[in-house]
Scaffold this motif. Structure first.
Motif, mmCIF file in Angstrom:
data_model
loop_
_atom_site.group_PDB
_atom_site.id
_atom_site.type_symbol
_atom_site.label_atom_id
_atom_site.label_comp_id
_atom_site.label_asym_id
_atom_site.label_seq_id
_atom_site.Cartn_x
_atom_site.Cartn_y
_atom_site.Cartn_z
ATOM 1 N N UNK A 49 -46.023 2.230 -1.337
ATOM 2 C CA UNK A 49 -45.089 3.123 -2.015
ATOM 3 C C UNK A 49 -45.866 3.953 -3.023
ATOM 4 N N UNK A 50 -45.950 5.252 -2.776
ATOM 5 C CA UNK A 50 -46.636 6.195 -3.664
ATOM 6 C C UNK A 50 -48.094 5.818 -3.899
ATOM 7 N N UNK A 51 -48.901 5.805 -2.835
ATOM 8 C CA UNK A 51 -50.328 5.447 -2.994
ATOM 9 C C UNK A 51 -51.126 6.626 -3.544
ATOM 10 N N UNK A 52 -51.093 6.814 -4.853
ATOM 11 C CA UNK A 52 -51.701 7.996 -5.448
ATOM 12 C C UNK A 52 -53.164 7.802 -5.815
ATOM 13 N N UNK A 53 -53.719 6.603 -5.572
ATOM 14 C CA UNK A 53 -55.129 6.392 -5.880
ATOM 15 C C UNK A 53 -55.754 5.450 -4.858
ATOM 16 N N UNK A 54 -56.969 5.799 -4.425
ATOM 17 C CA UNK A 54 -57.732 5.010 -3.460
ATOM 18 C C UNK A 54 -59.130 4.761 -4.012
ATOM 19 N N UNK A 68 -48.181 3.250 -6.831
ATOM 20 C CA UNK A 68 -47.552 3.614 -8.097
ATOM 21 C C UNK A 68 -46.051 3.339 -8.118
ATOM 22 N N UNK A 69 -45.417 3.233 -6.931
ATOM 23 C CA UNK A 69 -43.973 3.007 -6.803
ATOM 24 C C UNK A 69 -43.199 4.045 -7.617
ATOM 25 N N UNK A 101 -48.509 -3.637 -12.486
ATOM 26 C CA UNK A 101 -47.470 -2.761 -13.034
ATOM 27 C C UNK A 101 -47.273 -1.544 -12.129
ATOM 28 N N UNK A 102 -46.158 -0.853 -12.320
ATOM 29 C CA UNK A 102 -45.939 0.420 -11.640
ATOM 30 C C UNK A 102 -46.799 1.510 -12.300
ATOM 31 N N UNK A 103 -46.769 2.700 -11.721
ATOM 32 C CA UNK A 103 -47.466 3.882 -12.224
ATOM 33 C C UNK A 103 -48.983 3.708 -12.241
ATOM 34 N N UNK A 104 -49.510 3.038 -11.243
ATOM 35 C CA UNK A 104 -50.964 2.985 -11.097
ATOM 36 C C UNK A 104 -51.477 4.321 -10.597
ATOM 37 N N UNK A 116 -63.668 -4.170 -9.826
ATOM 38 C CA UNK A 116 -62.705 -3.096 -9.578
ATOM 39 C C UNK A 116 -61.844 -2.946 -10.821
ATOM 40 N N UNK A 117 -61.619 -1.703 -11.247
ATOM 41 C CA UNK A 117 -60.770 -1.447 -12.418
ATOM 42 C C UNK A 117 -59.677 -0.462 -12.020
ATOM 43 N N UNK A 118 -58.441 -0.789 -12.376
ATOM 44 C CA UNK A 118 -57.275 0.046 -12.082
ATOM 45 C C UNK A 118 -56.708 0.586 -13.384
ATOM 46 N N UNK A 119 -56.201 1.822 -13.324
ATOM 47 C CA UNK A 119 -55.580 2.449 -14.481
ATOM 48 C C UNK A 119 -54.103 2.681 -14.238
ATOM 49 N N UNK A 120 -53.269 2.387 -15.262
ATOM 50 C CA UNK A 120 -51.823 2.510 -15.160
ATOM 51 C C UNK A 120 -51.334 3.462 -16.244
ATOM 52 N N UNK A 121 -50.583 4.489 -15.839
ATOM 53 C CA UNK A 121 -50.146 5.529 -16.751
ATOM 54 C C UNK A 121 -48.811 5.172 -17.387
#
Length: 492
Positions: A49-54, A68-69, A101-104, A116-121
């Motif tokens: 759902x909403x894969x805005x980052x790879x 990001x959902x 969390x959502x909004x990744x 691996x590091x992920x960022x959430x807005x």
């Protein structure tokens, strides 16, 4: 026998009792109905759902998807690992899924493939660290120190590089609010032992607009950073205004021509300069004031070194990638084999963007350290960078949102995602994947994406994965040197 007074008291008490019971029943029924009307949001599970980052593993055929959902249909987002498909019949099921969390909005792997590091807005932008096991799968420690709230806004890019002489420690560069006048760069340190700590927030650690400042309320902002590990520096590109502060001040062109002396304090050449940070100094404990400098970014309309009659300053950049013989996944060949390295390849923020490579960062690092050692604060190095065109004119409009190196099997070259802008919106944008096989922009290898709303793309060897945030699918292409073959469109 009950007298009249007692009867009246009993009647009033009875009415109160009936009213209390009725009120209780009403509240109970209301809460039951409200509970029945609420729909409990399910977990996202293995869905996309909403894969805005790879992101991609540097050595294994594994890539990562951050969901990001944006639909709000699920209560959480997720981080997934997938095997890179080689056939259309390959499984579309994820190898692993971790709830997040959502909004990744941002994802990065270390060059060794161990972090691996992920960022959430959002109102509290956040970064989270995951280790990567021998199979290339992300693993969460669950430690509070492996997560850090840094600011409010959209996390744009993340860069991860090891800290020299400190095993299991990395410098992490995070951009927030790219392409805005409020963009910021965070320099963090992450270690397996201690988790995250903040080293710097730029520009607020060295510049805060105010009426007392000679510049007044003047925006200074940088984004789309790159790191040159061999030189120990981080570079970010200007996102602010290039106008003159006051008309009485000399122009940046006049200063670079040598027709005026160093600009007075009230003139800020930093607005048209790349921000350069000495990461070695920061990680060694030096203050920010002793670790930053600037170098102007300019070129002509053809993306080449400009004479002063045709100089072109750019103050909005969309995407960037570092090309460095020490850290790049392959060594450039083909049309850019002679590009002087280390180089930063950047795309400007426009509907027909120029893609330009800037060389000279080894000179920048040497001069910056010499000027800082001499006691200068925030030195501007002047005309040091050497630009060269990568793709500066194209018949295809659209913004270049990300740039990657790719090994097609015959050449190692640059590739990028070009997304249509201004023609459609809300996930219906068309896009194309392009690979630089010629210095002529019109001759680049190009293939339209089969899906609309492409948000990200990533390279793993000769394979390209591109994600549609509206279609919730991943398209996989394979470069064979002369064509981009469609492996298939995948969704679990």
């Amino acid at each position: 026998m009950m007298n009249a007074g007692a009867f009246r008291l009993h009647t009033k008490g009875g009415k109160r009792s009936v009213l209390c019971v009725a009120s209780f029943i009403l509240v109970f029924l209301t809460s039951v109905l409200a509970a029945c009307s609420r729909v409990e949001q399910p977990s996202i599970g293995t869905r996309i759902d909403s894969p805005v980052s790879l992101a991609s593993h540097p050595t294994l055929p594994v890539f990562y998807v951050l969901n990001a959902v944006l639909s709000g249909e699920y209560k959480s987002g997720s981080l997934q690992a997938y095997k890179v498909p080689s056939l259309a019949t390959d499984s579309a099921a994820p190898l692993a899924t971790l709830e997040t969390p959502r909004l990744g909005t941002s994802l990065a792997t270390s060059k060794a493939g161990d972090l691996l590091i992920a960022g959430f807005s959002g109102a509290g932008a956040e970064v989270r660290a995951f280790t990567i096991n021998a199979q290339g799968l992300p693993v969460s420690s669950g430690r509070a120190s492996d997560s850090l709230v840094i600011a409010g806004g959209r996390v744009g890019t993340i860069q991860i590089y090891p800290v020299g002489g400190q095993p299991s420690a990395w410098t992490v560069i995070v951009s927030v609010g790219d392409r805005t006048l409020e963009s910021r760069i965070f320099v963090l340190k992450y270690s397996l032992a201690a988790g995250f700590s903040k080293l710097a927030e730029l520009p607020s650690d060295f510049y805060s607009p105010s009426r007392e400042n000679a510049l007044g309320l003047y925006p200074l902002s940088w984004g789309v950073p790159v790191v040159f590990a061999g030189q120990g520096i981080m570079v970010a590109f200007p996102q602010g205004s290039s106008g003159e502060v006051l008309s009485k001040n000399p122009t940046a062109v006049s200063w670079l021509q040598g027709s005026v002396s160093q600009p007075p304090e009230s003139y800020d050449l930093r607005t048209v300069s790349a921000l350069v940070v000495d990461l070695n100094a920061l990680t060694a404990g030096q203050p920010v004031s002793g670790a930053v400098g600037f170098v102007p970014v300019f070129f002509d309309k053809n993306g080449q070194a400009a004479d002063m009659s045709s100089v072109d300053f750019r103050i909005g950049f969309q995407a960037s990638v570092a090309v460095d013989s020490q850290t790049s996944p392959c060594q450039l060949s083909g049309p850019f084999a002679s590009l002087t390295q280390p180089a930063a390849v950047v795309s400007s923020y426009s509907n027909n963007p120029g893609i330009v490579a800037f060389s000279g960062w080894d000179t920048v690092a040497t001069q910056l350290r010499a000027r800082l050692a001499a006691g200068e604060k925030q030195p501007v190095l002047g005309n040091v960078l050497v630009p060269s065109p990568v793709s500066v004119s194209s018949a295809t409009a659209g913004r270049v949102t990300s740039i990657e190196l790719i090994n097609t099997g015959s050449i190692c070259t640059l590739s990028w995602l070009r997304v249509e802008q201004g023609l459609s919106s809300l996930g219906r944008e068309k896009s194309s994947i392009q690979i630089a096989i010629d210095t002529n922009a019109a001759a680049q290898l190009s293939r339209p994406a089969d899906l609309t709303g492409m948000a990200a793309f990533v390279v793993n060897g000769s394979s390209i994965m591109a994600s549609s945030f509206s279609g919730n699918k991943i398209q996989v292409l394979r470069a064979n040197g002369s064509a981009l073959e469609n492996v298939g469109v995948f969704s679990p």
